[in-house]
Write a protein that holds these residues in place. Structure first.
Motif, PDB file in Angstrom:
ATOM      1  N   UNK A 100       0.926  -1.511  -0.214  1.00 33.03           N
ATOM      2  CA  UNK A 100       0.373   0.258  -0.287  1.00 33.03           C
ATOM      3  C   UNK A 100       0.865   1.215   0.326  1.00 33.03           C
ATOM      4  N   UNK A 101       0.129   2.348  -0.777  1.00 31.79           N
ATOM      5  CA  UNK A 101       1.141   3.881  -0.952  1.00 31.79           C
ATOM      6  C   UNK A 101      -0.203   4.198   0.761  1.00 31.79           C
ATOM      7  N   UNK A 102       0.784   4.880   0.967  1.00 30.86           N
ATOM      8  CA  UNK A 102       0.761   5.396   2.366  1.00 30.86           C
ATOM      9  C   UNK A 102       1.746   7.068   2.805  1.00 30.86           C
ATOM     10  N   UNK A 103       1.042   7.992   3.436  1.00 37.28           N
ATOM     11  CA  UNK A 103       1.299   8.800   3.946  1.00 37.28           C
ATOM     12  C   UNK A 103       2.605   9.106   4.244  1.00 37.28           C
ATOM     13  N   UNK A 104       3.033   9.373   4.607  1.00 30.31           N
ATOM     14  CA  UNK A 104       4.725   9.361   5.403  1.00 30.31           C
ATOM     15  C   UNK A 104       4.220  10.805   6.585  1.00 30.31           C
ATOM     16  N   UNK A 105       4.304   9.844   7.602  1.00 27.33           N
ATOM     17  CA  UNK A 105       4.227  10.787   8.744  1.00 27.33           C
ATOM     18  C   UNK A 105       5.609  11.285   9.941  1.00 27.33           C
ATOM     19  N   UNK A 106       5.920  11.495  10.961  1.00 26.31           N
ATOM     20  CA  UNK A 106       7.065  11.622  11.457  1.00 26.31           C
ATOM     21  C   UNK A 106       6.348  10.765  13.003  1.00 26.31           C
ATOM     22  N   UNK A 107       7.144   9.682  13.350  1.00 24.79           N
ATOM     23  CA  UNK A 107       6.294   8.899  14.259  1.00 24.79           C
ATOM     24  C   UNK A 107       6.663   9.431  15.468  1.00 24.79           C
ATOM     25  N   UNK A 108       6.057   9.165  15.831  1.00 23.51           N
ATOM     26  CA  UNK A 108       5.954   9.500  17.797  1.00 23.51           C
ATOM     27  C   UNK A 108       5.978   7.513  18.224  1.00 23.51           C
ATOM     28  N   UNK A 178      -0.870  15.164  23.375  1.00 23.28           N
ATOM     29  CA  UNK A 178      -0.899  15.002  22.151  1.00 23.28           C
ATOM     30  C   UNK A 178      -0.566  12.896  23.018  1.00 23.28           C
ATOM     31  N   UNK A 179      -0.110  13.169  24.335  1.00 20.49           N
ATOM     32  CA  UNK A 179       0.118  11.835  24.223  1.00 20.49           C
ATOM     33  C   UNK A 179      -2.171  11.010  24.979  1.00 20.49           C
ATOM     34  N   UNK A 180      -2.591  12.361  25.558  1.00 15.09           N
ATOM     35  CA  UNK A 180      -3.925  11.615  25.962  1.00 15.09           C
ATOM     36  C   UNK A 180      -4.544  12.163  24.386  1.00 15.09           C
ATOM     37  N   UNK A 181      -4.555  12.096  24.064  1.00  9.64           N
ATOM     38  CA  UNK A 181      -5.331  12.041  22.632  1.00  9.64           C
ATOM     39  C   UNK A 181      -5.144  10.661  21.960  1.00  9.64           C
ATOM     40  N   UNK A 182      -3.709  10.072  21.987  1.00 14.23           N
ATOM     41  CA  UNK A 182      -2.902   8.983  21.385  1.00 14.23           C
ATOM     42  C   UNK A 182      -3.792   7.834  22.249  1.00 14.23           C
ATOM     43  N   UNK A 183      -3.250   8.230  23.510  1.00  7.55           N
ATOM     44  CA  UNK A 183      -4.457   7.350  24.230  1.00  7.55           C
ATOM     45  C   UNK A 183      -5.961   6.742  24.129  1.00  7.55           C
ATOM     46  N   UNK A 184      -6.409   7.966  24.272  1.00  6.21           N
ATOM     47  CA  UNK A 184      -8.058   7.593  23.643  1.00  6.21           C
ATOM     48  C   UNK A 184      -8.395   6.497  22.942  1.00  6.21           C
ATOM     49  N   UNK A 185      -7.834   7.867  21.794  1.00  7.44           N
ATOM     50  CA  UNK A 185      -8.335   6.714  20.144  1.00  7.44           C
ATOM     51  C   UNK A 185      -7.599   5.555  20.521  1.00  7.44           C
ATOM     52  N   UNK A 186      -6.712   4.746  20.994  1.00  6.28           N
ATOM     53  CA  UNK A 186      -6.276   3.527  20.929  1.00  6.28           C
ATOM     54  C   UNK A 186      -7.534   2.916  22.260  1.00  6.28           C
ATOM     55  N   UNK A 211       1.365   5.989  16.412  1.00 10.00           N
ATOM     56  CA  UNK A 211       0.998   7.240  15.243  1.00 10.00           C
ATOM     57  C   UNK A 211       1.963   7.895  14.892  1.00 10.00           C
ATOM     58  N   UNK A 212       1.361   8.858  14.155  1.00  9.50           N
ATOM     59  CA  UNK A 212       2.427   9.543  13.565  1.00  9.50           C
ATOM     60  C   UNK A 212       1.298  11.335  13.540  1.00  9.50           C
ATOM     61  N   UNK A 213       2.552  12.212  12.620  1.00  7.50           N
ATOM     62  CA  UNK A 213       2.479  13.910  12.614  1.00  7.50           C
ATOM     63  C   UNK A 213       2.504  14.152  11.428  1.00  7.50           C
ATOM     64  N   UNK A 214       1.323  14.753  10.632  1.00  6.72           N
ATOM     65  CA  UNK A 214       1.431  15.363   9.559  1.00  6.72           C
ATOM     66  C   UNK A 214       0.659  16.371   9.593  1.00  6.72           C
ATOM     67  N   UNK A 215       1.471  17.658   8.795  1.00  5.01           N
ATOM     68  CA  UNK A 215       0.444  18.541   8.569  1.00  5.01           C
ATOM     69  C   UNK A 215      -0.844  18.679  10.143  1.00  5.01           C
ATOM     70  N   UNK A 216       0.742  18.721  11.420  1.00  8.02           N
ATOM     71  CA  UNK A 216       0.000  19.940  13.021  1.00  8.02           C
ATOM     72  C   UNK A 216      -1.349  18.817  13.149  1.00  8.02           C
ATOM     73  N   UNK A 217      -1.446  17.258  12.595  1.00  9.10           N
ATOM     74  CA  UNK A 217      -2.110  16.509  13.247  1.00  9.10           C
ATOM     75  C   UNK A 217      -1.955  15.249  13.109  1.00  9.10           C
ATOM     76  N   UNK A 218      -2.252  14.509  14.421  1.00  8.05           N
ATOM     77  CA  UNK A 218      -1.955  12.657  15.226  1.00  8.05           C
ATOM     78  C   UNK A 218      -2.480  11.848  13.499  1.00  8.05           C
ATOM     79  N   UNK A 219      -1.993  11.412  13.178  1.00  7.36           N
ATOM     80  CA  UNK A 219      -3.217  10.434  12.151  1.00  7.36           C
ATOM     81  C   UNK A 219      -2.687   9.035  12.296  1.00  7.36           C
ATOM     82  N   UNK A 220      -3.395   7.369  12.684  1.00 10.08           N
ATOM     83  CA  UNK A 220      -3.013   6.206  12.106  1.00 10.08           C
ATOM     84  C   UNK A 220      -2.304   6.077  11.559  1.00 10.08           C
ATOM     85  N   UNK A 221      -1.092   5.295  11.706  1.00 12.03           N
ATOM     86  CA  UNK A 221      -0.019   4.885  10.691  1.00 12.03           C
ATOM     87  C   UNK A 221       0.258   3.061  10.909  1.00 12.03           C
TER      88      UNK A 221
END
Ligand code: ATP
Ligand code: MG
Length: 292
Positions: A100-108, A178-186, A211-221
């Protein structure tokens, strides 16, 4: 077995990473994630391939990225090889179905683990301390359902074994918000998939996200809800006999344990019947989860 794939190189394209199972190519703002048919057990890559495994894991991940996109944005772009960049077109027959082709993000750099049942490293920790994910419990047995989903973050170590850390420790490297965000999403993602899988005869005992950061958003990778990133048990056997049968790799583990392999050297080859039964398990997982 004939059409199983051990690895891939694409001349002129930089391979960012070759993990136990997947290969990741750098295409600039995008990555190409390719799943081979390699299988690992007891932290070793086995010398035998499982045909179709790479395709099945890729299809499962894509299914779940689509099913969870209202919970959180993810990195998936496409698996349509005809729309892949020109530079990889020559390889599209090999790439089809297992990439799959995916968007490259900055790793958390935290492995975000959700647990609905106690198993694996959480069980080992509980046996020693009576505590899981910072919470004390009484009289848990291996495989018990936890009263609510726990978030148990971990850091990747070079040895390959993840190291569990507390949420407080995680907040030393990830900003609190961000930690709260990824915890809740997880937890939300796990609960969603757990309920979905349970209706289809699979107990999703625990799972891991990145999770990773892309354009000021946190996305699932990375990959999601595959048997490589999650513990799948067969619901019927869990309900009836409390068996914690690893849906995909049980035959492989049982076979390896039946040999004289010391788990500290090159693992032995798998016999054909073990390979065939294992392929069937992967197919069965895909069928249960994606054919409604
Ligand atoms: N969208 C993305 N942006 C940046 N990095 C990503 C993205 N998706 C996945 N990755 C990274 O790609 C790599 C995939 O590697 P892979 O999972 O195959 O190997 P690994 O995690 O090193 O080892 P293991 O085989 O034990 O999982 C991981 O390092 C993951 O963090
Ligand atoms: Mg990985």
């Amino acid at each position: 077995m004939d059409d199983a794939i051990a690895s891939i190189d694409i001349p002129g394209i930089n391979k960012l990473k070759s993990g136990k199972v997947r290969e990741v190519f750098d295409l600039g703002e995008q990555l190409l994630i390719f799943a081979t048919d390699r299988i690992s057990a007891f932290d070793y890559i086995l010398p035998t391939l499982i045909p179709k495994k790479g395709e099945i894991l890729t299809q499962l991940s894509i299914f779940w990225f689509n099913a969870t996109k209202d919970i959180i944005d993810n990195h998936f772009v496409t698996d349509d090889v005809d729309s892949y960049p020109e530079a990889v077109q020559e390889f599209k027959d090999v790439l089809r179905g297992r990439s799959m082709l995916v968007k490259k993000a900055e790793l958390i750099e935290i492995e975000c683990v959700a647990r609905g049942y106690i198993a694996g490293s959480a069980w080992t920790e509980y046996e020693k301390t009576g505590i899981v994910g910072g919470v004390a419990f009484n009289n848990l047995k291996k495989g018990d359902k936890l009263p609510s989903t726990l978030f148990t973050p971990a850091t990747k170590s070079f040895s390959g074994h993840d190291i569990n850390i507390s949420f407080e420790e995680m907040k030393k490297t990830v900003p609190e918000k961000d930690a709260e965000f990824v915890k809740n999403k997880t937890i939300e993602l796990y609960n969603f998939a757990h309920n979905y899988a349970l209706e289809r005869g699979i107990v999703l005992a625990d799972t891991k996200f990145e999770f990773g950061r892309l354009d000021d958003k946190i996305i699932l990778i990375d990959e999601i809800f595959t048997p490589d990133s999650s513990r799948f048990w067969d619901k019927a056997l869990y309900d009836k006999e409390r068996l914690l049968i690893a849906f995909d790799k049980q035959f492989v583990r049982d076979y390896l344990l039946s040999t004289d392999w010391d788990r500290n050297s090159e693992p032995p080859k798998l016999p054909l019947d073990i390979v065939e039964k294992t392929v069937e398990r992967y197919k069965e997982a895909l069928k249960r989860l994606t054919h409604s």
